[in-house]
Design a protein around this motif. Sequence first.
Motif, PDB file in Angstrom:
ATOM      1  N   ARG A  55      -1.963  -0.648   7.006  1.00 48.10           N
ATOM      2  CA  ARG A  55      -0.719  -1.019   6.333  1.00 48.10           C
ATOM      3  C   ARG A  55      -0.240   0.152   5.490  1.00 48.10           C
ATOM      4  O   ARG A  55      -1.010   0.812   4.804  1.00 48.10           O
ATOM      5  CB  ARG A  55      -0.941  -2.242   5.456  1.00 48.10           C
ATOM      6  CG  ARG A  55       0.287  -2.576   4.611  1.00 48.10           C
ATOM      7  CD  ARG A  55       0.219  -3.915   3.954  1.00 48.10           C
ATOM      8  NE  ARG A  55       1.484  -4.202   3.285  1.00 48.10           N
ATOM      9  CZ  ARG A  55       1.948  -5.424   3.034  1.00 48.10           C
ATOM     10  NH1 ARG A  55       1.250  -6.481   3.408  1.00 48.10           N
ATOM     11  NH2 ARG A  55       3.100  -5.593   2.421  1.00 48.10           N
ATOM     12  N   LEU A  56       1.058   0.391   5.520  1.00 43.37           N
ATOM     13  CA  LEU A  56       1.663   1.442   4.698  1.00 43.37           C
ATOM     14  C   LEU A  56       3.078   1.023   4.329  1.00 43.37           C
ATOM     15  O   LEU A  56       3.943   0.884   5.181  1.00 43.37           O
ATOM     16  CB  LEU A  56       1.692   2.776   5.453  1.00 43.37           C
ATOM     17  CG  LEU A  56       2.225   3.980   4.673  1.00 43.37           C
ATOM     18  CD1 LEU A  56       1.393   4.237   3.423  1.00 43.37           C
ATOM     19  CD2 LEU A  56       2.263   5.225   5.553  1.00 43.37           C
ATOM     20  N   ASP A  57       3.289   0.786   3.026  1.00 42.67           N
ATOM     21  CA  ASP A  57       4.599   0.352   2.545  1.00 42.67           C
ATOM     22  C   ASP A  57       5.450   1.502   2.026  1.00 42.67           C
ATOM     23  O   ASP A  57       6.612   1.295   1.693  1.00 42.67           O
ATOM     24  CB  ASP A  57       4.428  -0.696   1.450  1.00 42.67           C
ATOM     25  CG  ASP A  57       3.837  -1.985   1.977  1.00 42.67           C
ATOM     26  OD1 ASP A  57       4.606  -2.874   2.381  1.00 42.67           O
ATOM     27  OD2 ASP A  57       2.602  -2.094   2.018  1.00 42.67           O
ATOM     28  N   GLY A  58       4.868   2.689   1.942  1.00 37.60           N
ATOM     29  CA  GLY A  58       5.680   3.812   1.493  1.00 37.60           C
ATOM     30  C   GLY A  58       4.852   5.014   1.083  1.00 37.60           C
ATOM     31  O   GLY A  58       3.627   4.937   0.933  1.00 37.60           O
ATOM     32  N   PRO A  89       8.345  -5.051  11.766  1.00 36.34           N
ATOM     33  CA  PRO A  89       9.777  -4.948  11.454  1.00 36.34           C
ATOM     34  C   PRO A  89      10.203  -5.618  10.161  1.00 36.34           C
ATOM     35  O   PRO A  89      11.293  -5.341   9.659  1.00 36.34           O
ATOM     36  CB  PRO A  89      10.450  -5.616  12.657  1.00 36.34           C
ATOM     37  CG  PRO A  89       9.396  -6.481  13.260  1.00 36.34           C
ATOM     38  CD  PRO A  89       8.106  -5.772  13.026  1.00 36.34           C
ATOM     39  N   ASP A  90       9.376  -6.489   9.596  1.00 39.38           N
ATOM     40  CA  ASP A  90       9.753  -7.149   8.345  1.00 39.38           C
ATOM     41  C   ASP A  90       9.203  -6.420   7.122  1.00 39.38           C
ATOM     42  O   ASP A  90       9.308  -6.919   6.005  1.00 39.38           O
ATOM     43  CB  ASP A  90       9.267  -8.596   8.338  1.00 39.38           C
ATOM     44  CG  ASP A  90       7.747  -8.700   8.439  1.00 39.38           C
ATOM     45  OD1 ASP A  90       7.107  -7.702   8.851  1.00 39.38           O
ATOM     46  OD2 ASP A  90       7.201  -9.775   8.119  1.00 39.38           O
ATOM     47  N   ARG A  91       8.641  -5.228   7.340  1.00 41.18           N
ATOM     48  CA  ARG A  91       8.051  -4.472   6.226  1.00 41.18           C
ATOM     49  C   ARG A  91       9.027  -3.394   5.762  1.00 41.18           C
ATOM     50  O   ARG A  91       9.507  -2.590   6.545  1.00 41.18           O
ATOM     51  CB  ARG A  91       6.730  -3.850   6.647  1.00 41.18           C
ATOM     52  CG  ARG A  91       5.985  -3.135   5.504  1.00 41.18           C
ATOM     53  CD  ARG A  91       4.548  -2.883   5.895  1.00 41.18           C
ATOM     54  NE  ARG A  91       3.836  -4.151   6.076  1.00 41.18           N
ATOM     55  CZ  ARG A  91       2.695  -4.280   6.755  1.00 41.18           C
ATOM     56  NH1 ARG A  91       2.148  -3.222   7.315  1.00 41.18           N
ATOM     57  NH2 ARG A  91       2.120  -5.463   6.865  1.00 41.18           N
ATOM     58  N   VAL A 112       0.845  -1.196   0.000  1.00 42.80           N
ATOM     59  CA  VAL A 112       0.000   0.000   0.000  1.00 42.80           C
ATOM     60  C   VAL A 112       0.882   1.248   0.000  1.00 42.80           C
ATOM     61  O   VAL A 112       1.796   1.363   0.834  1.00 42.80           O
ATOM     62  CB  VAL A 112      -0.928   0.018   1.230  1.00 42.80           C
ATOM     63  CG1 VAL A 112      -1.799   1.273   1.225  1.00 42.80           C
ATOM     64  CG2 VAL A 112      -1.785  -1.241   1.265  1.00 42.80           C
ATOM     65  N   TYR A 113       0.608   2.163  -0.915  1.00 44.18           N
ATOM     66  CA  TYR A 113       1.410   3.379  -1.032  1.00 44.18           C
ATOM     67  C   TYR A 113       0.519   4.616  -1.097  1.00 44.18           C
ATOM     68  O   TYR A 113      -0.530   4.605  -1.750  1.00 44.18           O
ATOM     69  CB  TYR A 113       2.271   3.333  -2.305  1.00 44.18           C
ATOM     70  CG  TYR A 113       3.328   2.256  -2.297  1.00 44.18           C
ATOM     71  CD1 TYR A 113       4.596   2.502  -1.770  1.00 44.18           C
ATOM     72  CD2 TYR A 113       3.053   0.993  -2.809  1.00 44.18           C
ATOM     73  CE1 TYR A 113       5.570   1.503  -1.764  1.00 44.18           C
ATOM     74  CE2 TYR A 113       4.018  -0.001  -2.810  1.00 44.18           C
ATOM     75  CZ  TYR A 113       5.272   0.266  -2.286  1.00 44.18           C
ATOM     76  OH  TYR A 113       6.226  -0.725  -2.275  1.00 44.18           O
ATOM     77  N   LEU A 114       0.969   5.668  -0.426  1.00 44.83           N
ATOM     78  CA  LEU A 114       0.390   6.996  -0.607  1.00 44.83           C
ATOM     79  C   LEU A 114       1.205   7.710  -1.671  1.00 44.83           C
ATOM     80  O   LEU A 114       2.446   7.683  -1.620  1.00 44.83           O
ATOM     81  CB  LEU A 114       0.439   7.795   0.697  1.00 44.83           C
ATOM     82  CG  LEU A 114      -0.408   7.287   1.870  1.00 44.83           C
ATOM     83  CD1 LEU A 114      -0.169   8.162   3.099  1.00 44.83           C
ATOM     84  CD2 LEU A 114      -1.878   7.269   1.513  1.00 44.83           C
ATOM     85  N   VAL A 115       0.542   8.347  -2.614  1.00 48.61           N
ATOM     86  CA  VAL A 115       1.248   8.983  -3.735  1.00 48.61           C
ATOM     87  C   VAL A 115       0.705  10.389  -3.944  1.00 48.61           C
ATOM     88  O   VAL A 115      -0.505  10.619  -3.905  1.00 48.61           O
ATOM     89  CB  VAL A 115       1.073   8.166  -5.040  1.00 48.61           C
ATOM     90  CG1 VAL A 115       1.912   8.783  -6.160  1.00 48.61           C
ATOM     91  CG2 VAL A 115       1.452   6.710  -4.826  1.00 48.61           C
ATOM     92  N   THR A 116       1.607  11.344  -4.185  1.00 49.84           N
ATOM     93  CA  THR A 116       1.195  12.698  -4.563  1.00 49.84           C
ATOM     94  C   THR A 116       1.794  13.033  -5.931  1.00 49.84           C
ATOM     95  O   THR A 116       2.821  12.483  -6.320  1.00 49.84           O
ATOM     96  CB  THR A 116       1.673  13.744  -3.533  1.00 49.84           C
ATOM     97  OG1 THR A 116       3.087  13.957  -3.676  1.00 49.84           O
ATOM     98  CG2 THR A 116       1.388  13.297  -2.115  1.00 49.84           C
ATOM     99  N   GLY A 117       1.135  13.920  -6.659  1.00 50.14           N
ATOM    100  CA  GLY A 117       1.638  14.327  -7.965  1.00 50.14           C
ATOM    101  C   GLY A 117       1.485  13.270  -9.038  1.00 50.14           C
ATOM    102  O   GLY A 117       2.236  13.257 -10.017  1.00 50.14           O
ATOM    103  N   ALA A 118       0.501  12.390  -8.889  1.00 55.05           N
ATOM    104  CA  ALA A 118       0.350  11.264  -9.815  1.00 55.05           C
ATOM    105  C   ALA A 118      -0.348  11.639 -11.111  1.00 55.05           C
ATOM    106  O   ALA A 118      -0.134  11.004 -12.143  1.00 55.05           O
ATOM    107  CB  ALA A 118      -0.402  10.131  -9.134  1.00 55.05           C
TER     108      ALA A 118
END
Length: 394
Positions: free
Chosen positions: A136-139, A194-196, A55-61
């Motif tokens: 969940r947040l992967d980036g 910790p494994d993310r 899962v990602y948050l994105v700006t400027g897409a």
Amino acid sequence: MPVNIIGTAIVKGTEAIPYYQQIKTAAPYVVAAGAAKYWSRGATNTWERKLHGKVYLVTGASSQGMGTAVVLEMARLGAQLIILTRNVDEWATDWCNDLREKSQNDLIYMEKCDLSDLWQVRKFATGWLDNAPPRRLDGVVVMSGEMEPWGIPVVSPPTRRSSVDGLELQMATNYVGIFHLLDLLQPSFKAQPPDRDVRIIITTCWLQSMGEINVEDPLWQNAKYDSSLKFFASSKLQLSVCMLELQRRLLNEIKKMQKDGKEVKGTHVTVTLVQPGTMRSHSLRRVLSNGSVFLLIFLYCLLLYPLLFLLTKSGRRGAQSVLYALMTPELEEVNLQDEKVKYVSDCSIVKLARKEFEDEALQTKLYENTLRDINELEKKMASKRNKAKTTKKK
């Protein structure tokens, strides 16, 4: 065809080849242009990893350039994307549906969050954090930016545009809003297991080398607006400097948790700065045309475009460094050589040049002063909103 030409040259000589003299004259220019284009296109990302379930948050897409190229590739690889946009209107909805169709990925969502509005940023971040268990947040991939025309001295001096909070628009969008978002999201970063592998990727610009740091007035509320370029470059520089402090704060919190014997989370959180290069973007068109439709058609499209085509990148080529930062195994904890923020340019990790990136005391003070001024400005704007509501009721 090539075999016939070579055979003719061997048997009858080069003079028998049609238009040989014209080809001979033009060949050096064609080769030189090809070499220039090959050099300007930059490196290509060669890494790829599965993003299914991430899962990602994105700006400027929705820029139709670099941002769109990045999210299209992420969506094709299976990522779930939450795209922050200034407006969720009919155009944005159609764009999102088109992205889902092209990528065959329905896990793409849009959230209204104008990064130049501190209240909207806090509202989104609060909503994101208000969840149990933590989401969940992967980036976070930040590709948004505002660039105002530089203005032609005497003829058309730069005009200051302001955000709803009264800040200069470039400073509000490129620095203050992004800083506020990432600072508020710190609990989410630290709550990840910790494994993310959590990656915070921030795009910057080589123009940051021309910027200034205003430690005592980090929001540039009292600075004279004499150059839009200075405000743009400084907004990018201040954001980059503060990202070094953000990385340190996240790691220090993790180490503190380890000493206290608590369950350690967020050990894979890394901050990466990415310089995608000079692209044929909306910002470049706006600067070169000075915001004029006539100059856009005459200067940019007719006169400069052939040269720009040779010497600048397309949005898809600019996206390569962002995708590299997202996918390279060099940023995985097991491969990291140190805890410093990494700077990516042309799909490789390079060194940050300016002395401010080595001054930890400056970074800490800038970060703390920015927090202080944002909090004061938020209180001021909240008071204004409350007064407006009261007046409306009366």
